[in-house]
Design a protein around this motif. Structure first.
Motif, mmCIF file in Angstrom:
data_model
loop_
_atom_site.group_PDB
_atom_site.id
_atom_site.type_symbol
_atom_site.label_atom_id
_atom_site.label_comp_id
_atom_site.label_asym_id
_atom_site.label_seq_id
_atom_site.Cartn_x
_atom_site.Cartn_y
_atom_site.Cartn_z
ATOM 1 N N THR A 116 -82.281 21.990 0.588
ATOM 2 C CA THR A 116 -81.862 20.611 0.352
ATOM 3 C C THR A 116 -82.798 19.686 1.130
ATOM 4 O O THR A 116 -83.037 19.900 2.313
ATOM 5 N N ARG B 87 -76.524 20.597 -3.007
ATOM 6 C CA ARG B 87 -77.277 21.681 -2.401
ATOM 7 C C ARG B 87 -78.553 21.958 -3.191
ATOM 8 O O ARG B 87 -78.531 22.064 -4.409
ATOM 9 N N GLY B 88 -79.694 22.026 -2.478
ATOM 10 C CA GLY B 88 -80.967 22.315 -3.125
ATOM 11 C C GLY B 88 -81.618 21.107 -3.766
ATOM 12 O O GLY B 88 -82.709 21.198 -4.315
ATOM 13 N N ASP C 76 -79.926 23.380 7.456
ATOM 14 C CA ASP C 76 -79.006 23.041 6.364
ATOM 15 C C ASP C 76 -79.609 21.968 5.472
ATOM 16 O O ASP C 76 -79.292 21.882 4.295
ATOM 17 N N VAL C 77 -80.449 21.122 6.070
ATOM 18 C CA VAL C 77 -81.118 20.105 5.278
ATOM 19 C C VAL C 77 -82.467 19.797 5.929
ATOM 20 O O VAL C 77 -82.608 19.843 7.146
ATOM 21 N N GLU D 236 -72.035 21.778 -5.301
ATOM 22 C CA GLU D 236 -71.807 21.921 -3.877
ATOM 23 C C GLU D 236 -72.507 20.789 -3.151
ATOM 24 O O GLU D 236 -73.686 20.553 -3.345
ATOM 25 N N THR D 237 -71.778 20.084 -2.308
ATOM 26 C CA THR D 237 -72.379 18.974 -1.585
ATOM 27 C C THR D 237 -72.959 19.478 -0.273
ATOM 28 O O THR D 237 -72.277 20.126 0.518
ATOM 29 N N ALA D 238 -74.244 19.171 -0.051
ATOM 30 C CA ALA D 238 -74.886 19.631 1.179
ATOM 31 C C ALA D 238 -74.821 18.554 2.254
ATOM 32 O O ALA D 238 -74.605 18.838 3.423
ATOM 33 N N ALA E 7 -73.357 20.428 5.248
ATOM 34 C CA ALA E 7 -72.845 21.768 4.951
ATOM 35 C C ALA E 7 -71.350 21.844 5.233
ATOM 36 O O ALA E 7 -70.858 22.787 5.846
#
Ligand SMILES: Nc1ncnc2c1ncn2[C@@H]1O[C@H](COP(=O)(O)OP(=O)(O)O)[C@@H](O)[C@H]1O
Ligand SMILES: [Mg+2]
Lengths: 288, 364
Positions: B195, B37-38, B162-163, B10-12, B72
């Motif tokens: 992230t 993500r993360g 989100d980041v 999953e791309t954050a 996100a």
């Protein structure tokens, strides 16, 4: 600490102390002595101890009325200066314009012209034959000239004219000192630009605003040239009463008494104000 | 340049051809980057290379002149800052000096219309997380630099962004505290699973903390990959010299055979390097050898003389003159330390010598 070390601060302070003593403390002392002398006739006083001058001040409602009026006019002037001065101060501090010094210079340019001349210039703007009245009459909006000169409004306007730069500079310095990252932080945490102003810039610029208010208040309350030129006799401030007592009636003892009254009043107001509007107070007050 | 790291499921955060100029000056030049993500990604590069500018464009504090930014799954470069939901920690902390610790941390929650009782809970939990329970009522000025740093971190994380963007957050701390905070920051990041884009000019910090390191120079990405990857297999001359201590040996390929390329150095000496498929005889190349891989001994193909020695405990750092070429070596001390002026022999394993082409990129 050697004795030379201990002496050094005093040596450094000496010029300032000497100046203060000769130009402030000594004259105030002499005035205090004069305020207890007896007034004989214009220009003549007797060097005997009397509390007559002080009794006159404390019992004559005329002086109380003018003292109150002075405080009121000075307060209105200071508040109007704050309202008019904050936006330009904010603009100068925040602008991305490269030549900020030019804007600051513009602020100081009026000081290059004599304060008295600047005050007189209002006569040609507000007077019966002044620019505003002539234009309005030519345009047919009014048939009689409006009475704008020799009113309290004209006095306040004249004082704003000369006090505004002091307010702007004070506020400017405090806004300039605010870390821009604080505004960025507020924005990323969810504030709009307006909310960030209210949360960060306004509270952190309050010390400057408060200092500007005090400065404008004190300078306005002590002024007498502006009301002399732009006001009617009813618009006199306490400074004009003192001027009249000393220069008109040549009553130096009462003049000294009234001068001390004004000095003490402004001193007490400044002291109370600083005590309760001090930095920490302002910070904590708006921290909620 | 090849993409060194495969995209996570999953791309954050996604940067596409982001460019930002200040007038004529291009601070960020066509940068594309995608962060899973993360993931904990570090932007590493010298001061002035555009790291802060990238963070500020993601946060919305500066507007890129070109390109797109997605966070996100949502395009954000055209929405206002306060609607982006991004946590930013500043180098100088930027705590509100006139607000208590509680009000600082609660600030973002207040603007997200979170209920008062919930705010109190979340602030408490955030303070527990950064291990500063019970300091709600203090003013930032009453706390040490390290504590202020934690408060700034708590303030950014509590809004569940989100980041999380960290701009050289450790650089204002003193050395001991910095190492401690490094570990702690990493632990918190893992626990929360947030992230994170971390910016630093300190390579040790970058290598120690990151899932992925993005090495930048002059507004462009030079290389990205795992810490080990960028350290051991530098793609460009810049990365080779910026990370660790490397010897750069200019020369020309004399011959290629048996998977080895023989390189004639400018001083006439020859070294061997593992030959990439692009290596052809006659090519102008630069050999890159880490100081740790330059072995100093009694026998070896290259003759030299020790110019200077620094004793480092278990290892020693030597500067060696090898017929006009200056080599740097960091070697473990076997029998004895070599002295200044002694004649030594140097050997470099072919696998430890990588070749850069004329443009400064690694031969593939
Ligand atoms: N507001 C600005 N106006 C002009 N140039 C800027 C501005 N902000 C940054 N720069 C320039 O952009 C380059 C990159 O800055 P920055 O992103 O802060 O670098 P880093 O964080 O990697 O040290 C620097 O050379 C800097 O001088
Ligand atoms: Mg920076």
């Amino acid at each position: 600490m050697s004795s030379a070390d201990r002496r050094r601060p005093w040596l450094l302070l000496a010029p300032a102390l000497v100046t203060l003593v000769v130009l402030m403390i000594l004259p105030i002392g002499i005035m205090t002595v004069f305020s207890f002398y007896q007034f004989e006739t214009a220009g003549v006083e007797k060097e005997v101890f009397t509390t007559e001058n002080w009794r006159e001040f404390f019992t004559d409602g005329f002086y109380h009325m003018f003292l109150w009026k002075t405080a009121r006019v000075a307060a209105i002037t200071a508040i109007l200066c704050a309202l008019l001065g904050y936006p330009p101060a904010y603009f100068i501090a925040m602008t991305g314009y490269k030549h900020k010094w030019l804007l600051l210079l513009l602020l100081i340019v009026p000081f290059w012209i004599s304060f008295t001349i600047r005050t007189f210039s209002w006569i040609h703007i507000l007077g019966e034959q002044g620019v505003i009245n002539v234009l309005l009459m030519k345009a047919g909006i009014i048939s009689e000239p409006l009475r704008m000169l020799y009113t309290e409004g004209a006095v306040i306007m004249g004082m704003i004219h000369f006090l505004l730069p002091y307010m702007i500079l004070n506020v400017y310095v405090s806004i300039e000192g605010i870390d821009r990252n604080l505004i960025s932080a507020a924005r990323t945490l969810g504030c709009t630009a307006g909310q960030a102003f209210y949360e960060v810039v306004l509270p952190l610029s309050l010390p400057g605003l408060m200092a500007g208010l005090l400065l404008c208040f004190v300078l306005a309350a002590g002024s007498y040239v502006t009301p002399e030129i732009l006001g009617s006799t009813r618009d006199a401030l306490f400074g004009n009463i003192i001027f009249d007592t000393i220069m008109g009636q040549l009553n130096w003892p009462l003049g000294s008494t009234l001068s001390l009254v004004l000095l003490v009043m402004l001193g007490v107001i400044a002291a109370i104000y600083s005590r309760y509007m001090g930095l920490s107070r302002v910070f904590k007050g708006l921290g909620a | 340049m090849k993409k060194a790291c495969a995209m996570t499921a999953e791309t954050a955060v996604q940067l596409r051809n982001v460019t930002l100029s200040y007038g004529e000056f291009v601070a960020v030049n066509n940068v594309s980057l995608s962060i899973g993500r993360g993931e904990f990604v570090t932007l590493l590069g010298p001061s002035g290379c555009g790291k802060t500018t990238i963070l500020r464009s993601i946060a919305g504090l500066v507007q890129p002149t070109g390109g797109e930014i997605e966070v996100a799954g949502r395009r954000i470069d055209n929405i206002p800052i306060h609607k982006r939901n991004i946590g930013l920690v500043f180098q100088n902390y930027a705590l509100f000096p006139h607000k208590s610790v509680f009000d600082n941390i609660a600030f973002g929650l207040k603007y997200r219309n979170v209920e008062k009782s919930v705010i109190a809970q979340k602030v408490k939990r955030a303070l527990d997380m950064v291990r500063l329970p019970g300091v709600e009522k203090k003013l930032p000025s009453e706390m040490s630099g390290g504590q202020q740093q934690r408060i700034a971190l708590a303030r950014a994380i509590v809004i569940e962004p989100d980041v999380l963007l960290l701009d050289e957050p450790l650089s204002a701390l003193d050395a001991n505290l910095r190492e401690e905070m490094r570990t702690e920051l990493k632990t918190i990041q893992r626990e929360v699973g947030i992230t994170t884009i971390f910016v630093t000019h300190d390579q040790e910090e970058a290598l120690a903390m990151s899932d992925r390191v993005v090495v930048m120079n002059k507004g462009v990405i030079e290389q990205q990959g795992s810490p080990e990857d960028v350290y051991r297999r530098p793609e460009t001359r810049f990365v080779a010299t910026f990370l660790g201590q490397s010897n750069l040996l200019p020369g020309r390929i004399a011959s290629v055979g048996n998977g080895l390329a023989t390189v004639s150095l400018d001083n006439g000496q020859q070294i061997e390097a593992a030959a990439p498929s692009a290596a052809k005889a006659g090519m102008a190349v630069t050999g890159v050898v880490r100081a740790q891989k330059v072995v100093v001994g009694k026998t070896g193909p290259i003759q030299g003389k020790i110019i200077s020695v620094s004793y480092l405990g278990g290892t020693a750092a030597y500067f060696i003159d090898a017929a006009g070429i200056r080599l740097q070596s960091i070697s473990t001390i076997e029998e004895r330390i070599w002295r200044e002026g002694e004649a030594v022999a140097i050997s470099i394993a072919p696998a430890d010598c990588q070749l850069l082409d004329e443009t400064g990129h690694r031969l593939q």
